[in-house]
Scaffold this motif. Structure first.
Motif, PDB file in Angstrom:
ATOM      1  N   TYR A 129      28.162  51.011  48.833  1.00  0.00           N
ATOM      2  CA  TYR A 129      28.038  52.254  48.064  1.00  0.00           C
ATOM      3  C   TYR A 129      28.255  52.071  46.561  1.00  0.00           C
ATOM      4  O   TYR A 129      27.421  52.454  45.744  1.00  0.00           O
ATOM      5  CB  TYR A 129      29.018  53.295  48.616  1.00  0.00           C
ATOM      6  N   LEU A 160      25.291  52.605  43.862  1.00  0.00           N
ATOM      7  CA  LEU A 160      25.409  53.779  42.997  1.00  0.00           C
ATOM      8  C   LEU A 160      25.255  53.361  41.530  1.00  0.00           C
ATOM      9  O   LEU A 160      24.534  53.999  40.757  1.00  0.00           O
ATOM     10  CB  LEU A 160      26.767  54.460  43.221  1.00  0.00           C
ATOM     11  N   ILE A 179      23.215  58.512  48.157  1.00  0.00           N
ATOM     12  CA  ILE A 179      23.097  58.239  46.726  1.00  0.00           C
ATOM     13  C   ILE A 179      21.769  58.802  46.226  1.00  0.00           C
ATOM     14  O   ILE A 179      20.724  58.564  46.846  1.00  0.00           O
ATOM     15  CB  ILE A 179      23.129  56.720  46.462  1.00  0.00           C
ATOM     16  N   GLY A 192      17.519  55.974  45.297  1.00  0.00           N
ATOM     17  CA  GLY A 192      18.515  56.591  46.171  1.00  0.00           C
ATOM     18  C   GLY A 192      18.786  55.714  47.380  1.00  0.00           C
ATOM     19  O   GLY A 192      18.134  54.677  47.579  1.00  0.00           O
ATOM     20  N   SER A 232      25.639  62.065  44.651  1.00  0.00           N
ATOM     21  CA  SER A 232      26.007  60.886  45.432  1.00  0.00           C
ATOM     22  C   SER A 232      27.426  61.030  45.949  1.00  0.00           C
ATOM     23  O   SER A 232      28.308  61.497  45.244  1.00  0.00           O
ATOM     24  CB  SER A 232      25.930  59.633  44.555  1.00  0.00           C
TER      25      SER A 232
END
Lengths: 572, 107
Positions: free
Chosen positions: A103, A107, A56, A93, A43
């Protein structure tokens, strides 16, 4: 940054796996064979040619049975995709292009197998006004969650650092290295730190210094509401000790914003910092630069000749500024009144280049000459500069007016920017060049001049009232709760019912304007301070200059020690 | 001790400094009207490398009276000359007094 070895025939090309490999390699070199490299999470968040992109986990949906959500906005050039497990419960993902804000949260959701919300698509859809931002609170993360993947810093380690006394981001970075690699985790790290500070019962301290247990905004309220006129009154009623380089200039600025008295008056002079106290900009050798006001950047040949003659007479290094004025460098203390006498006699005023105050209103040549101009930008720039000149504020203020949408005055990078349209003037606010550039936001469009000025009055006095010390309008807006929407409500819709008050405060400030240099050269008592020594007419003998490109500049240390170089004789 | 007059008491402005030429040295004299205290230190800023200290702000840090360099804002204790932001740096101090309305430095 390269890889230590070709692992499993793969090249990672990322910082975090590189660090992980280096760690294993170093362990082996010192004899510890127990460490092994077992691959790494791929990632990452990057900026590619100015576009935020992030990837990711299983970004391509290679997991059998996985499903995906996608959002595509060609207009804003944003693309987002979520890859979820076959049962739709876990995030596998994601791909983010053009907007990678999500993000950090995504994540963590993937790494910690946190259950997806009922409507996972909300995680990538744009947030509309009034909707709660979906995502995950940092409280839902386990202590083992890796917040910074470059340096493998966990939530638990961040919390421990906070408990150990690292209470701001700088200390957190020094202590844990979190967010010192790619920086992608900065926002999330800050959230974890803030949450932990709150858990520990820390109160975020906003006192400006040891002498006042108040923020700048609170001091401004106290001075305005209780009509305090001097620093001594303020210190006696609300402070302790004798003040410092933080609270004195801050109070001096607030007093000037509201009462606008002569800044070198006996009761105000001790508040003025390096530049204000001698009404000039101190340079590295202790001499000053002189910047007369050239409103809108418009100057007659006669006045330009005066500037040239004064510069020649006093041998001043001369440079054109970014604000369309002329800067004259190298004036000694005793020369300042002599220089300003000539300038004031020729019709110049102080340019307040030394103050945290309104500096310049830059303009393009506008419809008067330009084939494309829509309105008279120079005329408006001069009018605006004359209106707000010298207004002292939490930090410096720069304006610009452009006569058409080609924007030659670069108004969209200023604190206040105005652009002519076919239907009036567009008002932009809170831009900045400098250290952290920011383009302005459009506050209101197609205004007539009267409304435009009314809005600027309100905007400026609202900034004076609420900003932190040395906080430019750009940072002020970014920290203003409710942001641009709130600012529009206050300035345009008068949601706080303050409009009349703010306009009256501005009117009072304008009413008390004076050219500080004119006042000073007319005061024999004030002029006594403009001499290097109180007991001698000698100038400072340590000053030394050399000629470069036909003008003098301060000699560098190595030039001073070398007697071979002939320094310039100073004009007395 | 021999004392030399450098200026008049009325030349002092509370909360500010001025510079006197004394035995070929530049001396910055500071006056605090709130405590009626007078201080004298070297006018040379050893960090900024210029003779400017008399033009700095005055203030206090706890009980210590300080002045702040106008160039890069280091604070100096007005009584000891010690730099609060860099303890290795110390500037010269001078004996100063007011006598019969005159400001005097020790020779």
């Amino acid at each position: 940054m390269g890889e230590c070895a070709l692992w499993g025939g793969r090249i990672f090309g990322l910082v975090a796996p590189g660090y992980a490999m280096a760690k294993v390699a170093a362990a082996h070199i010192v004899g510890d064979k127990s460490e092994r490299f077992i691959g790494a999470d791929m990632s990452t968040k990057l900026k590619l040619m100015g576009v935020d992109v992030a990837s990711i986990g299983d970004a391509h949906g290679n997991t059998p049975g996985s499903q995906s959500y996608a959002y595509n906005d060609d207009v804003s050039q944003v693309y987002k995709r979520l890859v979820v497990s076959d049962d739709g419960k876990k995030l596998l993902g994601a791909v983010l292009v053009g907007d990678a804000e999500a993000y950090g949260g995504l994540l963590q959701m993937m790494l910690n197998s946190i259950d997806l919300p009922e409507n996972p698509e909300a995680l990538i859809l744009p947030v509309l006004d009034g909707e709660a931002v979906p995502g995950l609170g940092v409280d839902s993360l386990p202590d083992s969650a890796v917040i910074c993947s470059c340096y493998e810093v966990t939530k638990g380690q961040l919390q421990a650092a906070v408990e150990g006394g690292a209470t701001d981001m700088a200390m957190i970075k020094a202590e844990t290295q979190a967010s010192t690699g790619c920086g992608g985790c900065a926002a999330l790290t800050k959230q974890v730190v803030d949450a932990e500070l709150a858990n520990l019962g820390y109160e975020v301290k906003t006192d400006i210094c040891e002498h006042f247990a108040y923020s700048r905004k609170e001091l401004a309220d106290i001075i305005r509401v209780t009509k305090i006129k001097t620093f001594d009154e303020l210190l006696d009623s609300h402070g302790t000790g004798h003040g410092c380089e933080i609270c004195k200039p801050t109070a001096g600025s607030i007093l000037a914003s509201y009462w606008n008295e002569y800044v070198l008056k006996d009761e105000h002079i001790a508040l003025q910092d390096t530049n204000d106290i001698y009404l000039g900009n101190m340079q590295k050798d202790g001499t000053y630069s002189v910047v007369p006001r050239v409103a809108g950047g418009e100057i007659t040949p006669e006045k330009l000749i005066v500037l040239g003659e004064v510069a020649k007479e006093f041998d001043l290094y001369t440079k054109v500024t970014g604000g369309q004025r002329i800067d004259l460098f190298g004036a000694q203390l005793h020369e300042l009144p002599l220089i300003w006498k000539k300038l004031v006699d020729a019709g110049f005023e102080t340019g307040h280049a030394y103050g945290k105050s309104v500096r310049t209103v830059k303009s393009c040549v506008g419809s008067t000459w330009c084939r494309y101009g829509v309105d008279d930008s120079v005329g408006l720039a001069i009018e605006i500069e004359d209106r707000y000149k010298g207004l002292r504020s939490p930090h410096k203020l720069k304006f610009a007016v452009s006569g058409c949408t080609r924007e030659c005055a670069e108004a969209q990078s200023k604190d206040v920017g105005i652009i002519a349209t076919e239907n009036g003037w567009n008002l932009y606010v809170c831009g900045n060049g400098g250290m952290r550039p920011r383009h302005t936001d459009l506050l209101a469009k197609d205004l007539d001049k009267e409304t435009l000025i009314k809005y600027i009055d309100r905007f400026l006095m609202f900034y004076v009232r609420t900003a932190d010390r040395l906080q430019r309008t750009s940072v002020w807006l970014e920290n203003l709760e409710g942001g641009l929407t709130y600012l529009k409500q206050v300035v345009i819709e008068d949601s706080l019912g303050l409009a009349d008050e703010l306009e009256a405060e501005m009117a009072s400030n304008i009413g008390n304007y004076q050219c500080e240099w004119k006042t000073t050269i007319e005061s024999p008592e004030k002029l006594k301070r403009f001499s290097h020594f109180i007991n001698s007419d000698q100038p400072d003998s340590s000053l030394a200059y050399v000629v470069e490109r036909d003008q003098r500049r301060p000699a560098r240390p190595e030039e001073r020690n070398d007697n071979q170089i002939e320094t310039v004789e100073l004009v007395d | 001790m021999n004392w030399t007059t450098v200026c008049k008491q009325e030349d002092l402005t509370s909360g500010t400094g001025l510079c006197a030429l004394h035995n070929y040295e530049q001396v910055a004299i500071f006056y605090c009207g709130r405590t009626e205290s007078l201080y004298a230190i070297s006018n040379y800023d050893p960090i900024g490398n210029a003779y400017v200290l008399s033009r700095g702000l005055m203030g206090s840090v706890g009980e210590e009276p300080v002045m702040i360099s106008p160039l890069y804002k280091q604070r100096y204790n007005l009584e000891t000359g010690v730099c609060l932001d860099d303890e290795e740096t110390k500037i010269k101090t001078y004996d100063v007094r007011i006598e019969n309305g005159e400001v005097q430095l020790a020779a």
